[in-house]
Scaffold this active site. Structure first.
Site, PDB file in Angstrom:
ATOM      1  N   THR A 144     -17.064  -7.325 -20.059  1.00  0.00           N
ATOM      2  CA  THR A 144     -15.919  -6.462 -19.736  1.00  0.00           C
ATOM      3  C   THR A 144     -15.037  -7.111 -18.676  1.00  0.00           C
ATOM      4  OG1 THR A 144     -17.233  -4.529 -20.284  1.00  0.00           O
ATOM      5  CG2 THR A 144     -15.302  -4.145 -18.908  1.00  0.00           C
ATOM      6  N   ASP A 165      -5.356  -6.741  -6.228  1.00  0.00           N
ATOM      7  CA  ASP A 165      -6.621  -6.382  -5.572  1.00  0.00           C
ATOM      8  C   ASP A 165      -7.337  -5.303  -6.377  1.00  0.00           C
ATOM      9  OD1 ASP A 165      -8.603  -6.278  -3.703  1.00  0.00           O
ATOM     10  OD2 ASP A 165      -7.408  -5.336  -2.126  1.00  0.00           O
ATOM     11  N   LEU A 166      -7.995  -5.723  -7.461  1.00  0.00           N
ATOM     12  CA  LEU A 166      -8.639  -4.755  -8.354  1.00  0.00           C
ATOM     13  C   LEU A 166     -10.114  -4.548  -8.032  1.00  0.00           C
ATOM     14  CD1 LEU A 166      -7.151  -5.725 -11.855  1.00  0.00           C
ATOM     15  CD2 LEU A 166      -6.423  -3.895 -10.318  1.00  0.00           C
ATOM     16  N   LYS A 167     -10.701  -5.450  -7.296  1.00  0.00           N
ATOM     17  CA  LYS A 167     -12.136  -5.394  -6.957  1.00  0.00           C
ATOM     18  C   LYS A 167     -12.966  -5.018  -8.180  1.00  0.00           C
ATOM     19  CE  LYS A 167     -11.577  -4.594  -2.003  1.00  0.00           C
ATOM     20  NZ  LYS A 167     -10.165  -4.212  -1.811  1.00  0.00           N
ATOM     21  N   ARG A 197      -0.184  -2.673   7.922  1.00  0.00           N
ATOM     22  CA  ARG A 197       0.499  -1.717   8.795  1.00  0.00           C
ATOM     23  C   ARG A 197       1.230  -2.314   9.993  1.00  0.00           C
ATOM     24  NH1 ARG A 197      -4.469   2.233   8.335  1.00  0.00           N
ATOM     25  NH2 ARG A 197      -5.390   0.201   7.938  1.00  0.00           N
ATOM     26  N   ASP A 257       0.834  -1.207   0.000  1.00  0.00           N
ATOM     27  CA  ASP A 257       0.000   0.000   0.000  1.00  0.00           C
ATOM     28  C   ASP A 257       0.867   1.254   0.000  1.00  0.00           C
ATOM     29  OD1 ASP A 257      -2.396  -1.384  -0.054  1.00  0.00           O
ATOM     30  OD2 ASP A 257      -2.549  -1.496   2.119  1.00  0.00           O
ATOM     31  N   THR A 274     -15.601  -4.437   4.785  1.00  0.00           N
ATOM     32  CA  THR A 274     -15.733  -4.365   6.248  1.00  0.00           C
ATOM     33  C   THR A 274     -16.123  -2.983   6.756  1.00  0.00           C
ATOM     34  OG1 THR A 274     -13.333  -4.287   6.248  1.00  0.00           O
ATOM     35  CG2 THR A 274     -14.342  -6.339   6.973  1.00  0.00           C
ATOM     36  N   ASP A 300     -18.285  -4.959 -13.205  1.00  0.00           N
ATOM     37  CA  ASP A 300     -18.752  -4.345 -14.459  1.00  0.00           C
ATOM     38  C   ASP A 300     -19.623  -5.372 -15.179  1.00  0.00           C
ATOM     39  OD1 ASP A 300     -18.916  -2.726 -16.824  1.00  0.00           O
ATOM     40  OD2 ASP A 300     -16.974  -1.859 -16.338  1.00  0.00           O
ATOM     41  N   ILE A 301     -19.999  -5.107 -16.421  1.00  0.00           N
ATOM     42  CA  ILE A 301     -20.784  -6.117 -17.127  1.00  0.00           C
ATOM     43  C   ILE A 301     -19.881  -7.332 -17.371  1.00  0.00           C
ATOM     44  CG2 ILE A 301     -22.416  -4.496 -18.195  1.00  0.00           C
ATOM     45  CD1 ILE A 301     -20.764  -4.853 -20.814  1.00  0.00           C
ATOM     46  N   LYS A 356       0.423  -8.241  -2.094  1.00  0.00           N
ATOM     47  CA  LYS A 356      -0.843  -7.757  -2.675  1.00  0.00           C
ATOM     48  C   LYS A 356      -0.610  -6.389  -3.302  1.00  0.00           C
ATOM     49  CE  LYS A 356      -4.591  -6.281  -0.089  1.00  0.00           C
ATOM     50  NZ  LYS A 356      -5.161  -5.042  -0.643  1.00  0.00           N
TER      51      LYS A 356
END
Ligand code: C5P
Length: 243
Positions: free
Chosen positions: A73, A64-66, A217, A14, A120, A69-70, A36
């Site tokens: 795609t 981690d693209l989350k 973290r 991150d 979450t 979409d249709i 990640k």
């Protein structure tokens, strides 16, 4: 290959720059099971960051693209992702069954799809505001279960859920369906002002059946990140020996 305690740890890169990410990969290679790559780094650096991790480490890669979409795609995006040599990718399980199925097909057996059940930072109030029925407002975990069932039926490798739902996921969907848990905080790292509200310790997460623990973290902000990862590994080992 036998899974070791280290393999449970997913470390999120991150950070915003390739330089910082590279430094963390060099520091933690051999101490974590997966790296990640999230939206911030991927949007800034693109696929080159995946090549960097692959060149510097033998750890797995979790993108981690989350996606949401249709189906067409998402399916095509997943084909591109599979070509990058990524092990796991996240897709929102709140989309359609067809979208999840297209994601799995697009992964071509090379990249596993993880369904994101319920972020979450959602609670009963946000579930209600999003228009869900009474059953899910009363018990958001039922929504997690419903989405996990859909993900499983679509052929996903597993789901991302909180430590609170991990036991239910493993009981309902079996040991081969991955349960990935963020919001992990070892006792020694509990900060006063922590934005992760529903936290779980590594030992507890493993004992309720989580297969992968996203730990950022507590490791990154430690004076000695590799040493902090080793402390987590020792805690996981102890929990596994008691299981
Ligand atoms: O351990 P730490 O809180 O630093 O981990 C943050 C990471 O966990 C981020 O990469 C974030 O995307 C991820 N995550 C999360 N909560 C979720 C899902 C993922 O914090 N529900």
């Amino acid at each position: 290959m036998n899974k070791t305690a280290r393999d449970y740890i997913v470390f999120p890169l991150d950070v915003a720059s390739a330089g910082e990410a590279e430094e963390l990969v060099r520091l933690l290679d051999g101490h974590v099971g997966m790296f990640k790559i999230g939206l911030e780094l991927f949007i800034d650096q693109g696929p080159s960051v995946i090549r960097m991790v692959r060149d510097l480490s033998r750890a797995g890669i979790f993108l981690d693209l989350k996606l949401h979409d249709i189906s067409a795609t998402v399916g095509r995006a997943m084909e591109r992702v599979a070509g990058l040599g990524v092990d796991l990718v996240t897709v929102h399980a709140g989309g359609s069954f067809q979208m999840l199925e297209a994601a799995v097909q697009g992964g071509m057996g090379k990249t596993g799809v993880l369904g994101v059940t319920l972020l979450t930072d959602n609670d009963s109030e946000s579930v209600e505001a999003a228009g869900f029925k009474e059953e899910f407002i009363r018990e958001p975990r039922k929504l997690v279960e419903l989405r996990a069932r859909m993900a499983r039926r679509a052929g996903c490798a597993g789901v991302v859920c909180s430590g609170r739902e991990a036991r239910m996921i493993k009981q309902e969907f079996g040991k081969d369906f991955l349960c990935v848990t963020p919001g992990i905080r070892p006792q020694w790292s509990l900060l006063e002002k922590d934005d992760q509200k529903r936290v779980t310790t590594p030992a507890r997460a493993v004992s309720v059946g989580s297969d992968l623990l996203v730990i950022g973290r507590p490791i990154r902000d430690a004076d000695d990140p590799a040493g902090a990862a080793q402390k987590v590994i020792a805690e996981i080992q102890e929990a596994l020996s008691k299981a």
